[in-house]
Design a protein around this motif. Structure first.
Motif, PDB file in Angstrom:
ATOM      1  N   GLN A 124     -44.478 -48.669   1.981  1.00 43.28           N
ATOM      2  CA  GLN A 124     -43.554 -47.906   2.826  1.00 43.28           C
ATOM      3  C   GLN A 124     -43.173 -46.553   2.234  1.00 43.28           C
ATOM      4  O   GLN A 124     -43.047 -45.558   2.955  1.00 43.28           O
ATOM      5  CB  GLN A 124     -42.285 -48.729   3.070  1.00 43.28           C
ATOM      6  N   PHE A 161     -41.491 -35.687  14.010  1.00 46.08           N
ATOM      7  CA  PHE A 161     -41.439 -37.122  14.217  1.00 46.08           C
ATOM      8  C   PHE A 161     -40.382 -37.461  15.261  1.00 46.08           C
ATOM      9  O   PHE A 161     -39.312 -36.861  15.283  1.00 46.08           O
ATOM     10  CB  PHE A 161     -41.138 -37.847  12.902  1.00 46.08           C
ATOM     11  N   TRP A 191     -48.274 -43.952  14.023  1.00 47.42           N
ATOM     12  CA  TRP A 191     -48.733 -44.513  12.757  1.00 47.42           C
ATOM     13  C   TRP A 191     -48.179 -45.927  12.575  1.00 47.42           C
ATOM     14  O   TRP A 191     -47.028 -46.190  12.890  1.00 47.42           O
ATOM     15  CB  TRP A 191     -48.251 -43.651  11.590  1.00 47.42           C
ATOM     16  N   ALA A 237     -48.308 -39.491   6.592  1.00 50.15           N
ATOM     17  CA  ALA A 237     -48.240 -38.986   7.966  1.00 50.15           C
ATOM     18  C   ALA A 237     -47.942 -37.496   8.003  1.00 50.15           C
ATOM     19  O   ALA A 237     -48.438 -36.776   8.876  1.00 50.15           O
ATOM     20  CB  ALA A 237     -47.181 -39.766   8.742  1.00 50.15           C
ATOM     21  N   GLU A 238     -47.145 -37.020   7.063  1.00 49.82           N
ATOM     22  CA  GLU A 238     -46.768 -35.602   7.033  1.00 49.82           C
ATOM     23  C   GLU A 238     -47.967 -34.695   6.744  1.00 49.82           C
ATOM     24  O   GLU A 238     -47.897 -33.491   7.018  1.00 49.82           O
ATOM     25  CB  GLU A 238     -45.677 -35.377   5.989  1.00 49.82           C
ATOM     26  N   ALA A 275     -37.459 -41.881  10.852  1.00 52.36           N
ATOM     27  CA  ALA A 275     -38.779 -41.811  11.477  1.00 52.36           C
ATOM     28  C   ALA A 275     -39.556 -43.117  11.369  1.00 52.36           C
ATOM     29  O   ALA A 275     -40.502 -43.333  12.114  1.00 52.36           O
ATOM     30  CB  ALA A 275     -39.599 -40.686  10.852  1.00 52.36           C
ATOM     31  N   ILE A 276     -39.173 -43.996  10.456  1.00 52.80           N
ATOM     32  CA  ILE A 276     -39.919 -45.233  10.217  1.00 52.80           C
ATOM     33  C   ILE A 276     -39.128 -46.414  10.775  1.00 52.80           C
ATOM     34  O   ILE A 276     -37.973 -46.626  10.421  1.00 52.80           O
ATOM     35  CB  ILE A 276     -40.190 -45.441   8.719  1.00 52.80           C
ATOM     36  N   ASP A 278     -34.212 -42.834   6.382  1.00 52.03           N
ATOM     37  CA  ASP A 278     -35.297 -42.166   7.098  1.00 52.03           C
ATOM     38  C   ASP A 278     -35.338 -42.659   8.536  1.00 52.03           C
ATOM     39  O   ASP A 278     -35.556 -43.834   8.782  1.00 52.03           O
ATOM     40  CB  ASP A 278     -36.638 -42.433   6.420  1.00 52.03           C
ATOM     41  N   LYS A 290     -44.573 -42.140   5.121  1.00 54.15           N
ATOM     42  CA  LYS A 290     -44.275 -40.876   5.780  1.00 54.15           C
ATOM     43  C   LYS A 290     -44.971 -39.709   5.076  1.00 54.15           C
ATOM     44  O   LYS A 290     -45.390 -38.745   5.730  1.00 54.15           O
ATOM     45  CB  LYS A 290     -42.773 -40.632   5.835  1.00 54.15           C
ATOM     46  N   LYS A 291     -45.128 -39.791   3.779  1.00 52.49           N
ATOM     47  CA  LYS A 291     -45.797 -38.724   3.034  1.00 52.49           C
ATOM     48  C   LYS A 291     -47.235 -38.565   3.521  1.00 52.49           C
ATOM     49  O   LYS A 291     -47.749 -37.442   3.637  1.00 52.49           O
ATOM     50  CB  LYS A 291     -45.766 -39.028   1.535  1.00 52.49           C
ATOM     51  N   ARG A 309     -37.718 -39.982  16.996  1.00 54.12           N
ATOM     52  CA  ARG A 309     -36.856 -41.112  16.683  1.00 54.12           C
ATOM     53  C   ARG A 309     -36.910 -42.152  17.798  1.00 54.12           C
ATOM     54  O   ARG A 309     -37.113 -41.837  18.955  1.00 54.12           O
ATOM     55  CB  ARG A 309     -35.409 -40.651  16.514  1.00 54.12           C
ATOM     56  N   ARG A 347     -34.502 -49.441  12.167  1.00 54.95           N
ATOM     57  CA  ARG A 347     -35.052 -48.541  11.154  1.00 54.95           C
ATOM     58  C   ARG A 347     -35.428 -49.337   9.908  1.00 54.95           C
ATOM     59  O   ARG A 347     -34.700 -50.222   9.459  1.00 54.95           O
ATOM     60  CB  ARG A 347     -34.033 -47.456  10.795  1.00 54.95           C
TER      61      ARG A 347
END
Length: 265
Positions: free
Chosen positions: A51, A65, A108, A58-59, A80-81, A78, A55-56, A67, A73
Motif C-alpha cells: 500500500q 485522483f 488502479w 500511480a503518480e 485517494a486509496i 490519503d 500511490k507513488k 475521491r 479509505r
C-alpha cells in the motif's frame, strides 16, 4: 527476467517478474505507458507491491485522483486509496464514474493480501463487447443516448472543488459539463440528470467501446434513454449475455497491481 503474456482473449497484459524481490520502480515508465496505451489493462505480478508504494506508482502515470467517500479509505491520511473488499455481493459490470461527467481515465487496484478463497475481480473489454453485439442493439445505442438520474449531496462538491467550495461554486462547475441538467433541492441534494452515449471512444486508439454503467444501474431503473423511454429488456439481456461470455477473472495474488484504462474496460 520480466515475462509478458496475454490475459484471456482480450488485449490486457500480464507483466510478471521472475524474481519475487524485483522492484517495480526499476521498470521503464515510458515502456509501461506505451504498453498501456495499446493494451488498456496491465496486471503486474511478482513485484510485491504494498500500500505505501501504491500511490507513488500511480503518480508516475496519473496527475489527479478522484475521491470516493462511499468506500472506506484505506489510510486516513490519503483520500485517494480506498478499500474495495466490503461485502460479498455480486457487482454488475460497470465503468467507474460512467454515470457522471467525472468519469476517471484510469483506475488502479492493488492486492496487499489475497483471499484464502474467492475474491476475484472481474473485467471485460468494451471494444470486444461492442464488436459482439447485434446490429439491432448497436443501432439502439448509436441513435439514442442514455440518461442517468441520481441524487448527490451538494457537499460532495468539496471533493472536487476544495473544502471552501460554496453552493455557487457547485452550480458553476455543473454548468460547465456537457449533457448535465440538475436541480438543487432544499435538502442540499442535487438531482442530477446526465446524458451521454453508451458507446465511447477509447482514450488511446479512438476505437468504439461499450464501457458504461448501464447494467449496474438498470437494476434500480436509474438509467433510461434521453427521451425518457426505457431500455428494452431484450437489449439488456443481450448485453448481459455478451458481457458474461467475455468476462475475465483476476485471481489475485498478494502484491499484485493492476492499472486499467476505463475508456476501454
Amino acid at each position: 527476467m520480466i515475462k509478458i503474456a496475454s490475459l484471456g482473449t482480450c488485449t490486457g497484459k500480464l507483466v510478471e517478474s521472475g524474481d519475487s524481490c524485483s522492484d517495480i520502480f526499476h521498470l521503464s515508465v515510458a515502456e509501461i505507458r506505451d504498453m498501456f496505451k495499446s493494451c488498456g489493462l496491465i496486471l503486474f505480478r511478482g513485484f510485491a507491491v504494498h500500500q505505501k508504494q501504491f500511490k507513488k506508482i500511480a503518480e508516475q502515470f496519473s496527475s489527479k485522483f478522484v475521491r470516493d467517500d462511499v468506500k472506506i479509505r484505506a489510510d486516513s491520511s490519503d483520500r485517494a486509496i480506498h478499500l474495495v473488499n466490503e461485502g460479498m455481493g455480486y457487482i454488475a459490470p460497470h465503468a467507474e464514474g460512467a454515470t457522471t461527467p467525472l468519469r476517471p481515465d484510469a483506475v488502479w487496484f492493488c492486492c496487499e493480501l489475497s483471499a484464502a478463497d474467492g475474491g476475484e475481480t472481474l473485467f471485460g473489454e468494451g471494444v470486444q463487447v461492442w464488436s459482439e453485439l447485434s446490429e439491432e442493439v448497436k443501432q439502439l445505442f448509436l441513435t439514442k443516448k442514455n440518461k442517468f438520474i441520481q441524487n448527490i449531496p451538494v457537499a460532495n462538491g468539496k471533493h472536487f472543488l476544495g473544502e471552501n467550495a460554496t453552493l455557487a461554486d457547485v452550480k458553476k462547475a455543473l454548468n460547465c459539463f456537457e449533457g448535465v441538467k440538475y436541480t438543487i433541492n432544499d435538502d442540499q441534494y442535487v438531482t442530477l440528470g446526465y446524458v451521454c452515449s453508451a458507446v465511447v471512444k477509447t482514450k488511446y486508439g479512438n476505437d468504439d467501446s461499450f464501457a458504461n454503467g448501464i447494467i449496474n444501474e438498470q437494476r434500480t431503473r436509474k438509467v433510461i434513454y434521453e427521451d425518457d423511454s426505457p431500455i428494452p429488456d431484450a437489449a439488456i439481456g443481450e448485453i448481459k449475455e455478451v458481457m458474461d461470455r467475455l468476462t475475465v477473472a483476476i485471481s489475485w495474488q498478494s502484491g499484485d497491481l493492476v492499472m486499467i484504462d476505463y475508456s476501454r474496460f
